[in-house]
Write an enzyme that holds these catalytic residues in place. Structure first.
Site, PDB file in Angstrom:
ATOM      1  N   ARG A 301       1.014  -1.252  -0.078  1.00  0.00           N
ATOM      2  CA  ARG A 301      -0.129   0.077  -0.078  1.00  0.00           C
ATOM      3  C   ARG A 301       1.102   1.157  -0.203  1.00  0.00           C
ATOM      4  NH1 ARG A 301      -4.133  -3.225   3.944  1.00  0.00           N
ATOM      5  NH2 ARG A 301      -5.331  -4.371   2.213  1.00  0.00           N
ATOM      6  N   GLU A 421      -4.773  -3.487  -4.107  1.00  0.00           N
ATOM      7  CA  GLU A 421      -4.243  -3.582  -2.908  1.00  0.00           C
ATOM      8  C   GLU A 421      -4.925  -3.053  -1.657  1.00  0.00           C
ATOM      9  OE1 GLU A 421      -0.008  -3.502  -2.889  1.00  0.00           O
ATOM     10  OE2 GLU A 421       0.337  -3.680  -5.040  1.00  0.00           O
ATOM     11  N   THR A 423      -9.299  -1.452  -1.535  1.00  0.00           N
ATOM     12  CA  THR A 423      -9.914  -0.081  -1.946  1.00  0.00           C
ATOM     13  C   THR A 423      -9.907   0.770  -0.761  1.00  0.00           C
ATOM     14  OG1 THR A 423     -12.037  -0.926  -0.937  1.00  0.00           O
ATOM     15  CG2 THR A 423     -11.738  -1.439  -3.205  1.00  0.00           C
TER      16      THR A 423
HETATM   17  N1  CAA Z   1      -0.714  -7.633   9.640  1.00  0.00           N
HETATM   18  C1  CAA Z   1      -0.240  -8.595  10.022  1.00  0.00           C
HETATM   19  N2  CAA Z   1      -1.591  -9.285  10.602  1.00  0.00           N
HETATM   20  C2  CAA Z   1      -2.789  -8.740  10.230  1.00  0.00           C
HETATM   21  C3  CAA Z   1      -2.848  -7.627   9.649  1.00  0.00           C
HETATM   22  C4  CAA Z   1      -1.746  -7.021   9.027  1.00  0.00           C
HETATM   23  N3  CAA Z   1      -1.765  -5.867   8.446  1.00  0.00           N
HETATM   24  N4  CAA Z   1      -4.163  -7.195   9.333  1.00  0.00           N
HETATM   25  C5  CAA Z   1      -5.126  -8.360   9.974  1.00  0.00           C
HETATM   26  N5  CAA Z   1      -3.988  -9.091  10.565  1.00  0.00           N
HETATM   27  C6  CAA Z   1      -4.402 -10.267  11.372  1.00  0.00           C
HETATM   28  C7  CAA Z   1      -5.430  -9.738  12.596  1.00  0.00           C
HETATM   29  O1  CAA Z   1      -4.560  -9.581  13.653  1.00  0.00           O
HETATM   30  C8  CAA Z   1      -6.058 -11.079  12.685  1.00  0.00           C
HETATM   31  O2  CAA Z   1      -5.536 -12.083  13.543  1.00  0.00           O
HETATM   32  P1  CAA Z   1      -5.880 -13.209  14.502  1.00  0.00           P
HETATM   33  O3  CAA Z   1      -6.026 -14.406  13.764  1.00  0.00           O
HETATM   34  O4  CAA Z   1      -4.895 -13.335  15.664  1.00  0.00           O
HETATM   35  O5  CAA Z   1      -7.295 -12.893  15.101  1.00  0.00           O
HETATM   36  C9  CAA Z   1      -6.154 -11.676  11.466  1.00  0.00           C
HETATM   37  O6  CAA Z   1      -5.121 -11.250  10.598  1.00  0.00           O
HETATM   38  C10 CAA Z   1      -7.488 -11.458  10.764  1.00  0.00           C
HETATM   39  O7  CAA Z   1      -7.830 -10.278  10.842  1.00  0.00           O
HETATM   40  P2  CAA Z   1      -9.313  -9.600  10.713  1.00  0.00           P
HETATM   41  O8  CAA Z   1     -10.292 -10.115  11.386  1.00  0.00           O
HETATM   42  O9  CAA Z   1      -9.073  -8.061  10.578  1.00  0.00           O
HETATM   43  O10 CAA Z   1      -9.585 -10.067   8.988  1.00  0.00           O
HETATM   44  P3  CAA Z   1     -10.675  -9.892   8.048  1.00  0.00           P
HETATM   45  O11 CAA Z   1     -10.988 -11.161   7.220  1.00  0.00           O
HETATM   46  O12 CAA Z   1     -11.886  -9.090   8.693  1.00  0.00           O
HETATM   47  O13 CAA Z   1     -10.118  -8.977   6.672  1.00  0.00           O
HETATM   48  C11 CAA Z   1      -9.268  -6.964   5.719  1.00  0.00           C
HETATM   49  C12 CAA Z   1      -9.197  -7.751   7.206  1.00  0.00           C
HETATM   50  C13 CAA Z   1      -8.513  -5.797   6.311  1.00  0.00           C
HETATM   51  C14 CAA Z   1     -10.641  -6.625   5.139  1.00  0.00           C
HETATM   52  C15 CAA Z   1      -8.429  -7.700   4.684  1.00  0.00           C
HETATM   53  O14 CAA Z   1      -9.242  -8.953   4.315  1.00  0.00           O
HETATM   54  C16 CAA Z   1      -7.947  -6.926   3.595  1.00  0.00           C
HETATM   55  O15 CAA Z   1      -7.061  -6.228   3.688  1.00  0.00           O
HETATM   56  N6  CAA Z   1      -8.595  -7.103   2.479  1.00  0.00           N
HETATM   57  C17 CAA Z   1      -8.382  -6.245   1.434  1.00  0.00           C
HETATM   58  C18 CAA Z   1      -7.744  -7.382   0.449  1.00  0.00           C
HETATM   59  C19 CAA Z   1      -6.664  -6.638  -0.551  1.00  0.00           C
HETATM   60  O16 CAA Z   1      -6.066  -5.493  -0.253  1.00  0.00           O
HETATM   61  N7  CAA Z   1      -6.584  -6.980  -1.692  1.00  0.00           N
HETATM   62  C20 CAA Z   1      -5.768  -6.571  -2.756  1.00  0.00           C
HETATM   63  C21 CAA Z   1      -5.305  -7.788  -3.514  1.00  0.00           C
HETATM   64  S1  CAA Z   1      -3.513  -7.725  -3.939  1.00  0.00           S
HETATM   65  C22 CAA Z   1      -3.542  -6.644  -5.230  1.00  0.00           C
HETATM   66  O17 CAA Z   1      -4.119  -5.901  -5.703  1.00  0.00           O
HETATM   67  C23 CAA Z   1      -1.997  -6.660  -5.963  1.00  0.00           C
HETATM   68  C24 CAA Z   1      -1.914  -6.462  -7.380  1.00  0.00           C
HETATM   69  O18 CAA Z   1      -2.014  -7.234  -8.332  1.00  0.00           O
HETATM   70  C25 CAA Z   1      -1.730  -4.806  -7.431  1.00  0.00           C
END
Ligand code: CAA
Length: 439
Positions: A301, A421, A423
């Site tokens: 990001r 990466e 929204t």
């Molecule tokens: N770093 C480390 N651990 C993390 C974290 C981080 N940044 N964010 C969350 N976690 C951990 C949490 O601490 C939690 O740990 P526990 O198992 O101990 O509970 C676990 O992960 C789950 O966290 P959440 O309950 O918050 O997870 P969630 O399922 O609700 O999802 C979300 C969180 C922020 C919505 C996440 O799914 C997300 O970032 N979604 C967006 C996905 C994304 O960015 N996709 C981009 C695709 S790649 C791309 O675009 C590349 C390209 O080609 C250019």
């Protein structure tokens, strides 16, 4: 709660033991709180604050000499090798292989990877300033570089074994090979934990089946960092990360998408049908994949924020130049306040976005938490890029809407930075979650 004395507070904030003022928060301090000689020194005989240096050590916003050199090198490369081709790349939608090869030679494909593993041995701040320059040259080249650096080299550097680093990281960081990041699936976009792709351990091999979509570099990559479900019953804790050689039998490229912008960057579907990879290609531990993906995306990001900066700066510069030469009502349109206000807003937003981006990068370099700061940088920089490119077209008037002028491309290219990466909506969610949890 721990009590912090004024003396401790001074120490923590980098001040001296010298008694200068009673409280950092009473400004200016009342006469009875401050010794006369201190008052004279800090505020002068009139009580007016003396020069800033008397009371503060200031903040250093300057890049180091090495960071400036890397920035200049990337700027020169973008100016000479990328910009002249940007319009053609947009039109033909071809992968700029010759540019990426040269960027590998300049260590731009693995800037923050130690040189022992084929990279540039620089820091994240250097990566960010270089990526802004490359994206200023061409947003498509910018994202190819960003994905290879942030989403492929970085997790290999952080979680890879020594053997994995030698085998996969060295060619990727030196630009001899190109990587992609296989997280997104048709039903796992923002909800990244909903992985349907499965990996089952059979003897000494992982058997992988599933589909990934919207994968940047997917059609041209040699190596894929791939997330797959290894234990569905554990939800996100059942996801694991793998290193997949894209020439492996059972790995194929499906649809290559037609897009609004960043047209020279391939966005492809990946199909895994009974794809078998060696057991040792697991990255990190079994069940660590979601955390690896999230942690990796924090860095990604910051990279997308830098890409947005580059696009926005290119649009802003074009608009300023145009406003100085375009004459209407007998004068250059830059003389009109309506245009000046737009230029002022563009410049202010760009500067704010850059500061947020550099701060997130600096925190990463300091090994401090930067999840919230990375999300803030991407959110603000991408939305600023949208507004800045929008204004750049407005300043160009009708000419901004035709392909002959670069701002039309910049506007289309900027749009994706609010989507991939994570929204803008996910960025707000990440920021709010961090704030509400007191992080
Ligand atoms: N770093 C480390 N651990 C993390 C974290 C981080 N940044 N964010 C969350 N976690 C951990 C949490 O601490 C939690 O740990 P526990 O198992 O101990 O509970 C676990 O992960 C789950 O966290 P959440 O309950 O918050 O997870 P969630 O399922 O609700 O999802 C979300 C969180 C922020 C919505 C996440 O799914 C997300 O970032 N979604 C967006 C996905 C994304 O960015 N996709 C981009 C695709 S790649 C791309 O675009 C590349 C390209 O080609 C250019």
């Amino acid at each position: 709660m721990e009590e912090i004395s004024q003396k401790d507070c001074r120490g923590r904030m980098g001040g001296t033991e010298e008694p200068r003022m009673e409280s950092f928060f009473d400004f200016p301090p009342s006469d009875d709180k401050i010794a006369p000689f201190v008052k004279a020194k800090a505020f002068g005989p009139s009580g007016v604050p003396a020069p800033h240096r008397e009371r503060s050590r200031g903040m250093n916003f300057d890049l180091s000499e090495e960071q400036k050199m890397i920035q200049q090198m990337a700027r020169d490369f973008a100016q000479n090798e990328i910009r002249p081709k940007a319009a053609e790349l947009d039109r033909t939608e071809r992968h700029p292989a010759e540019i990426i090869e040269k960027m590998g030679e300049l260590s731009l494909m693995g800037i923050a990877v130690p040189d022992t593993y084929g990279g540039g041995g620089a820091d994240t701040v250097s990566y960010v300033v270089a990526l802004e320059e490359i994206s200023w040259g061409c947003a498509s080249v910018g994202v190819i570089m960003s994905v290879n650096n942030s989403l492929v080299c970085d997790p290999l550097k952080t979680y890879g074994t020594e053997d994995q680093k030698k085998k996969f990281l060295v060619p990727l960081a030196s630009g001899k090979k190109l990587g992609c990041f296989g997280l997104t699936e048709p039903e796992a976009g923002s909800d990244a934990a909903s992985q349907k792709t499965t990996a089952i351990l059979q003897g000494d091999e992982w058997l992988i089946n599933g589909k990934k979509n919207f994968i940047t570099n997917g059609n041209v990559a040699d190596t894929c960092i791939l997330m797959a479900m290894t234990d569905k019953s554990k939800g996100h804790r059942g996801i694991s990360a793998f290193i997949v050689d894209c020439r492996t039998k059972g790995f194929s490229v499906g649809v290559v998408e037609k897009k609004l912008g960043i047209k020279a960057s391939g966005t492809a579907e990946l199909i895994l049908e009974d794809c078998r990879i060696p057991r040792e290609n697991l990255l990190g531990e079994v069940g660590q994949g979601f955390y690896i993906a999230m942690n990796t995306l924090d860095g990604g990001r910051v990279g997308i924020a830098a890409q947005a900066l580059g696009i926005a700066r290119a649009a802003q510069e074009a608009a300023i130049e145009y406003s100085k030469t375009r004459v209407q009502f007998g004068q250059a349109i830059s003389k009109f306040q309506a245009i000046q206000w737009m230029i002022a807003d563009m410049a202010t937003e760009l500067e704010a976005a850059r500061l947020l981006t550099l701060r997130a990068a600096a925190l990463k370099d300091l090994n401090q938490r930067y999840e919230k700061e990375a999300a803030m940088a991407k959110l603000f920089a991408s939305e600023a890029a949208h507004r800045i490119t929008h204004k750049a077209i407005q300043i160009h008037g009708g000419y901004g809407y035709i392909q002959e002028y670069a701002v039309e491309r910049h506007f289309r290219d900027a749009r994706i930075t609010e989507i991939y990466e994570g929204t803008s909506e996910i960025m707000r969610l990440v920021i709010a979650n961090n704030i509400l949890k007191g992080k």
